[in-house]
Motif scaffolding. Structure first.
Motif, mmCIF file in Angstrom:
data_model
loop_
_atom_site.group_PDB
_atom_site.id
_atom_site.type_symbol
_atom_site.label_atom_id
_atom_site.label_comp_id
_atom_site.label_asym_id
_atom_site.label_seq_id
_atom_site.Cartn_x
_atom_site.Cartn_y
_atom_site.Cartn_z
ATOM 1 N N GLY A 134 0.787 -1.232 0.000
ATOM 2 C CA GLY A 134 0.000 0.000 0.000
ATOM 3 C C GLY A 134 0.813 1.274 0.000
ATOM 4 N N ALA A 153 -2.496 3.035 -0.986
ATOM 5 C CA ALA A 153 -3.531 2.002 -1.122
ATOM 6 C C ALA A 153 -3.642 1.241 0.196
ATOM 7 C CB ALA A 153 -3.211 1.056 -2.268
ATOM 8 N N THR A 164 -10.700 4.346 0.433
ATOM 9 C CA THR A 164 -10.032 3.377 -0.435
ATOM 10 C C THR A 164 -10.513 1.962 -0.145
ATOM 11 O OG1 THR A 164 -8.057 4.769 -0.469
ATOM 12 C CG2 THR A 164 -7.801 2.487 -1.163
ATOM 13 N N LEU A 212 -9.487 -1.840 -1.431
ATOM 14 C CA LEU A 212 -8.517 -2.617 -2.194
ATOM 15 C C LEU A 212 -9.069 -4.014 -2.422
ATOM 16 C CD1 LEU A 212 -5.742 -2.428 -3.501
ATOM 17 C CD2 LEU A 212 -4.737 -3.216 -1.354
ATOM 18 N N ASN A 262 -4.167 -2.309 -9.282
ATOM 19 C CA ASN A 262 -3.295 -2.039 -8.138
ATOM 20 C C ASN A 262 -2.664 -3.313 -7.623
ATOM 21 O OD1 ASN A 262 -3.170 0.739 -6.462
ATOM 22 N ND2 ASN A 262 -2.601 -0.962 -5.133
ATOM 23 N N ARG A 294 -7.926 -0.880 -7.101
ATOM 24 C CA ARG A 294 -8.074 0.102 -6.035
ATOM 25 C C ARG A 294 -9.267 0.995 -6.370
ATOM 26 N NH1 ARG A 294 -3.992 5.091 -5.003
ATOM 27 N NH2 ARG A 294 -4.724 5.454 -7.116
#
Length: 452
Positions: free
Chosen positions: A138, A190, A340, A342, A368, A384
């Motif tokens: 991240g 991230a 965010t 993920l 991502n 992401r």
């Protein structure tokens, strides 16, 4: 015949004239600009790294301040003609300090990456050790990635997240004690959980390291009290102004209680060193029109409208996360505490394929890397998602449910050929492109619409 010019009486006159002249003298660029406006209105942006600026911010960005060269700082310029520029920059500085409760603000960096590099190059010597979050877990490129300045000029060590997708603070502490970094970087690009800035400062103090917090992705949450602030924990805080702040593309360097303390190993305060790190050390003349737009952004950040907008970002993020989990998607950390989300995709679908297939249907999401990533950064195994754009369109649970259904349907209908190539039937593309267009009409970009 001698050409005559009408007197320009205001910024509005100038912009109107510019619009007319562009359409007349460079129709290609004029048409492309108009097509881009249409694209933004007719696509759903789920990108974590940008939002839509308001007309007032766009207006400031388009101002005649672009004509001014203003190396230096307010009251101490290396060029004349900066009377009003000084007032504008000081206004931006004061407003930034107010909203972040900081003692120092540098508003000149062209981007958060620039701000990070300005800080690193002022604090460190080539070869010094830095400890930052691993890119796969991240972290940002500027936090020590080997393909960048930060990972090439410095000895960059990376820390990771645990099985629950949370920063492994025990590992951070152990790595700090082992490698004795001069600088520790916290913050991410991230990462969907809360960053414990207090814990990071304790670790930094235990080895006499400097702590820098990059809050580019959580600045709005910090301002509105929805995420702990690093300002008085980190020696230095950096951020951009175009993600959660919904302002112009640009960077910001901040410092709190440490602003007037001496930088370890240097006979200078953080305030003075940070100012010098921007100019003359790393950057020439600032983009003053950009600084004016930042000032407008910071004023907006003091409003109830901004507070509600950041609340909407969180609301939409939680809703989207829960809906994606219900659809069977693997969400890193099983939750989000910011904007965010993920997503670790099924093994058969790569990030690049998902990104391109969704874009074909007018949904903008970026590929991502994910923890434990085995694929390259051009392929990746994840997506992401950011909810700033959906919040600006005032998406509710019904709208979120529709977009998750569409995303799931598109990904399900992809025929995988290899890691980069796929097929998506025309009828599928047309069907969901039309459904997204309808959603865009149902949830228009509020920043560009007249208020009721």
């Amino acid at each position: 015949m001698e050409k005559t010019y009408n007197t320009i009486k205001s910024q509005v006159d100038l912009l109107n004239q510019g619009n007319v002249e562009l359409a007349k003298n460079d129709i290609e660029v004029s048409k492309l600009l108009n097509r881009e406006i249409e694209r933004q209105h007719k696509t759903l942006s789920l990108v974590a790294s940008c939002c839509t600026v308001s007309p007032s911010i766009l207006y400031a960005m388009s101002s005649t301040l672009v004509n001014v060269t203003a190396e230096g700082k307010p009251g101490k310029r290396y060029h004349a003609g900066c009377e009003f520029v000084d007032e504008i920059e000081q206004l931006a500085i004061d407003r930034a300090c107010e909203i972040f409760k900081a003692q120092y603000a540098g508003v000149q960096p062209h981007s958060a990456s620039n701000a990070n590099y300005q800080v690193l190059s002022a604090i460190l010597n080539p070869g010094d050790t830095i400890l930052g979050m691993s890119l796969d877990d991240g972290g940002h490129l500027t936090h020590g990635s080997k393909v960048t300045f930060s990972g090439s000029y410095y000895n960059a060590i990376g820390y990771h997240v645990n099985d629950q997708g949370i920063i492994n603070y025990d590992e951070v502490d152990a790595l700090a004690k082992k490698h004795k970094p001069k600088l520790i970087i916290c913050g991410a690009t991230a990462y969907s959980q809360v960053v414990d800035f207090k814990k990071f400062r304790e670790i930094a103090d235990s080895i006499d390291a400097i702590l820098m917090a990059d809050i580019s992705h959580i600045a709005g949450l910090v301002i509105t009290g929805r995420h702990p602030s690093p300002i008085d924990y980190a020696h230095i805080t950096t951020t951009c102004t175009h993600k959660q702040l919904a302002g112009p593309r640009g960077g910001l360097i901040l410092s709190g209680n440490d602003a007037d303390n001496i930088v370890p190993g240097k006979n200078i305060t953080f305030r003075k060193l940070l100012q010098k790190s921007i100019f003359p050390w790393m950057q020439g003349a600032p983009a003053v029109n950009n600084i004016a737009a930042k000032a407008v952004t910071f004023e907006y950040a003091k409003s109830k409208e901004f507070y509600d907008y950041i609340g909407k970002i969180r609301e939409v993020a939680d809703t989207m996360t829960n809906l994606l989990i219900e659809k069977g998607y693997n969400i890193i950390g099983n939750s989000t505490k910011n904007h965010t989300i993920l997503v670790k995709l099924p093994e058969s679908i790569t990030g690049i394929i998902a990104e391109e297939a969704l874009e074909e249907c007018s949904i903008i999401i970026n590929k991502n890397r994910v923890p434990g990533e085995q694929r390259s950064s051009t392929i990746t195994s994840g997506l992401r998602i950011g909810t700033g754009g959906l919040a600006q369109r005032h998406f509710d649970k019904k709208g979120c449910s529709k977009i998750v259904d569409i995303i799931s349907a598109i990904l399900t209908n992809i025929k995988i050929l290899d890691e980069k190539n796929y097929e998506l039937k025309d009828e599928i593309r047309v069907k969901y492109k039309n459904e997204v267009s309808s959603l865009c009409d149902e949830y228009p970009i509020k920043n560009y619409c007249e208020k009721n």
